[in-house]
Design a protein around this motif. Structure first.
Motif, short mmCIF file in Angstrom:
data_model
loop_
_atom_site.label_atom_id
_atom_site.label_comp_id
_atom_site.label_asym_id
_atom_site.label_seq_id
_atom_site.Cartn_x
_atom_site.Cartn_y
_atom_site.Cartn_z
N ALA A 33 0.76 -1.23 0.01
CA ALA A 33 -0.09 -0.12 0.16
C ALA A 33 0.89 1.14 0.19
O ALA A 33 1.65 1.28 0.82
CB ALA A 33 -0.88 0.03 1.25
N LEU A 34 0.85 2.16 -1.16
CA LEU A 34 1.50 3.46 -1.13
C LEU A 34 0.57 4.64 -1.22
O LEU A 34 -0.60 4.33 -1.80
CB LEU A 34 2.48 3.10 -2.41
CG LEU A 34 3.25 1.66 -2.54
CD1 LEU A 34 3.99 1.93 -4.05
CD2 LEU A 34 4.37 1.83 -1.51
N ASP A 35 1.30 5.76 -0.89
CA ASP A 35 0.34 7.03 -0.97
C ASP A 35 1.18 7.97 -1.64
O ASP A 35 2.29 8.36 -1.12
CB ASP A 35 -0.15 7.22 0.43
CG ASP A 35 -0.91 8.48 0.53
OD1 ASP A 35 -0.40 9.78 0.44
OD2 ASP A 35 -2.16 8.40 0.52
N ILE A 36 0.83 8.58 -2.45
CA ILE A 36 1.69 9.76 -3.23
C ILE A 36 1.51 10.83 -2.59
O ILE A 36 0.12 11.30 -2.29
CB ILE A 36 1.24 9.88 -4.59
CG1 ILE A 36 1.59 8.57 -5.47
CG2 ILE A 36 2.32 10.86 -5.39
CD1 ILE A 36 0.89 8.35 -6.90
N SER A 37 2.56 11.63 -1.95
CA SER A 37 2.31 12.86 -1.10
C SER A 37 1.72 13.94 -2.02
O SER A 37 2.39 14.24 -3.25
CB SER A 37 3.77 13.21 -0.37
OG SER A 37 3.93 11.83 0.33
N ALA A 38 0.63 14.74 -1.59
CA ALA A 38 0.42 15.90 -2.15
C ALA A 38 0.30 15.85 -3.74
O ALA A 38 1.01 16.62 -4.59
CB ALA A 38 1.34 17.24 -1.77
N TYR A 39 -0.47 14.83 -4.04
CA TYR A 39 -0.56 14.39 -5.59
C TYR A 39 -0.80 15.63 -6.45
O TYR A 39 -0.07 16.06 -7.33
CB TYR A 39 -1.38 13.34 -5.52
CG TYR A 39 -1.27 12.70 -7.08
CD1 TYR A 39 -0.30 12.52 -7.78
CD2 TYR A 39 -2.52 12.38 -7.70
CE1 TYR A 39 -0.25 12.03 -9.18
CE2 TYR A 39 -2.79 11.85 -9.01
CZ TYR A 39 -1.56 11.75 -9.68
OH TYR A 39 -1.54 11.32 -11.03
N PHE A 40 -2.10 16.19 -6.21
CA PHE A 40 -2.50 17.24 -7.09
C PHE A 40 -1.59 18.40 -7.14
O PHE A 40 -1.38 19.00 -8.27
CB PHE A 40 -3.68 17.59 -6.86
CG PHE A 40 -5.03 16.88 -7.31
CD1 PHE A 40 -5.90 17.20 -8.34
CD2 PHE A 40 -5.28 15.72 -6.57
CE1 PHE A 40 -6.96 16.39 -8.74
CE2 PHE A 40 -6.41 14.67 -6.92
CZ PHE A 40 -6.98 15.13 -7.95
N GLU A 41 -1.08 18.89 -6.15
CA GLU A 41 -0.07 19.67 -6.02
C GLU A 41 1.27 19.52 -6.56
O GLU A 41 1.95 20.53 -6.61
CB GLU A 41 0.08 20.32 -4.46
CG GLU A 41 -1.11 20.74 -3.75
CD GLU A 41 -2.19 19.87 -3.48
OE1 GLU A 41 -1.63 18.58 -3.58
OE2 GLU A 41 -3.23 20.27 -3.13
N SER A 42 1.72 18.44 -7.21
CA SER A 42 2.90 18.02 -7.57
C SER A 42 3.06 17.42 -9.28
O SER A 42 3.89 17.28 -9.65
CB SER A 42 3.26 16.64 -6.90
OG SER A 42 3.27 16.92 -5.46
#
Length: 485
Positions: free
Chosen positions: A141-150
């Motif tokens: 399980a992985l989570d992309i940090s601040a996705y939309f902002e990146s």
């Protein structure tokens, strides 16, 4: 190509910088390439959504906040139309790459029986069923940090052109691209203050506080004329502008009607690569916006290797994209008779089982996720407070014990939360109450989801206790106000 239409139910009626228009006018404008190519987009209006997870006894938790930005009416209709145009191309590409069952968020994926579309309940069910099918396996399980902002603007532009099959974006598409990448915004409170709808006011006790001077129902739908916008918002008369602009080469605003499609499109090559790795060994790949779930046969050795490869790969798709180690989890499931047992090998989240899209799987059963229930408890507390205050005011001479006999507990249970507040869902599910949502989830999961109904029974008791406590507090505050007059 499927036609796009703007219906009356699609019309935006919130206060913003532009006037109300009809569905016919909005549709005609949004589909006119020449007008869109010259269109001047208004800044988004932004406010912060704040919440605090319901704490355990004696525990303090800092509030979280998320910026919510919403576009002016005609801008939103334009974004919606160009989302439609890109979506047609994107969906065809997903099918070509075999990713149509892997990319889950912001799409209509039909239920196998043909009755509506899937929501997070079905997606979680599919993932947990695959884990049970694999038996001895690991989950990443992985989570992309601040996705939309990146999201990198250059890459996004190239993908947009690729979907259209052109080397250079047409003028109308380029105008929309510039509006969503170099977006401008204003803070809601600052806008309302400049226009005289927010400022100092007196409370019933005579204390000066800052708040809204105009009730929301009386707020003008068109907040100001063009000249007033230029003078008071943009600062053309020497007054400082309150418009901010994204000058970074990355980031798009979450909440615009086209942003969700762009967020899906952005990782299409990443999705294809990782899905290929996973399918080669008989596993499954799922991405729900910034949440990635990978299921593969094997133990922690295979899982750790694939996790590191995936985390390293994400950097190839933008300098700002990161999957933090602390937001990564690795579980190993093993057959244990008719059930599975699990072990958490990496990560701090999900010590009681794999958490995914609002649910938790421990190898035996499926539960509502702890954070989901935390949101529920927070809403109960807020709703109980308001209902108790209203009840105490309605019966000014009755004590808490008498008010409990008059208080409508069932109405509180049914009204405080909508299912949409607990996760992203398809449109047909947005009128569910939380209780409808949880009961439907129990049905979808079958025997695996039996604990969900037990969780609900405990929380009905909690609602009664919370309401009783709120009534006692409301009576105390009512009596204090009487003596202070």
């Amino acid at each position: 190509m499927e036609e796009w239409h703007l219906s009356r139910s699609d019309l935006k009626k919130y206060p913003h910088f532009d006037p109300l228009i009809s569905a016919e006018e909005g549709e005609a404008y949004a589909t006119d390439k020449q007008r869109v190519a010259r269109h001047a987009f208004f800044p988004f209006i932004q406010y912060s959504q704040r919440w605090t997870r319901f704490p355990k006894q004696g525990e303090k938790r800092p509030p979280k906040k998320r910026p919510i930005r919403y576009a002016a009416r005609q801008d939103a209709y334009i974004f919606s139309y160009y989302r439609h145009l890109l979506s047609q191309k994107y969906e065809a590409e997903l099918v070509r790459l075999g990713l149509d069952a892997s990319i889950l968020a912001y799409r209509h994926i039909p239920i196998s029986n043909g009755l509506g579309g899937k929501c997070n309940v079905h997606f979680a069910h599919d993932a947990f069923s695959k884990i049970r099918q694999l038996g001895d396996c690991c989950t990443i399980a992985l989570d992309i940090s601040a996705y939309f902002e990146s999201l990198d603007h250059g890459r996004l532009k190239d993908l947009w052109s690729r979907m259209l099959g052109v080397e250079r974006l047409p003028a109308d598409h380029f105008q929309v691209f510039k509006a969503i990448t170099g977006y401008a915004w204003t803070e809601k409170v600052e806008v309302y203050e400049r226009l005289g709808h927010f400022g100092e006011k007196k409370t019933t006790g005579g204390k000066l506080i800052k708040g809204y001077l105009t009730p929301y129902k009386k707020m003008p739908k068109c907040l100001c004329t063009g000249s007033v916008f230029r003078e008071k918002i943009a600062g053309s008369s020497g007054q400082k502008t309150i418009i901010k602009k994204n000058s970074k080469p990355y980031g798009i605003p979450q909440g615009a009607p086209v942003s969700d499609l762009l967020a899906n499109l952005y990782l299409i090559d990443f999705d294809s690569t990782v899905a290929h790795w996973v399918r080669d060994v008989g596993g499954a790949y799922f991405r729900y916006s910034d949440d990635i779930l990978i299921l593969v046969p094997g133990d922690e050795k295979e899982g750790l290797s694939l996790m590191e490869r995936t985390r390293a790969l994400i950097g190839n798709f933008g300098a700002e994209l990161k999957i933090k180690k602390e937001k990564s989890s690795l579980f190993v499931f093993q057959r244990d008779g008719i059930y599975q047992k699990f072990q958490l090998f990496q990560g701090t989240q999900g010590r009681n089982g794999l958490e995914y899209l609002g649910f938790r799987y421990d190898g035996k059963h499926v539960y509502l996720r702890d954070a989901t229930l935390s949101n529920l408890l927070r809403k109960i507390a807020r709703a109980a407070y308001g209902d108790a205050e209203a009840c105490a005011k309605r019966y000014p001479d009755k004590e808490a014990a008498e008010l409990r006999k008059l208080f409508n507990y069932e109405r509180l249970i049914k009204r405080f939360g909508r299912a949409e507040d607990f996760g992203e869902m398809q449109r047909e599910y947005r009128k569910w109450t939380f209780w409808t949502y949880a009961k439907r989830a129990s049905t979808v999961f079958g025997t695996l989801g039996k604990p969900i109904l037990r969780q609900l029974r405990r929380h009905r008791d909690f609602i009664h206790r919370r309401a009783d406590k709120a009534l006692e507090g409301a009576v105390i505050r009512r009596e204090r106000r009487k003596t202070s007059r």
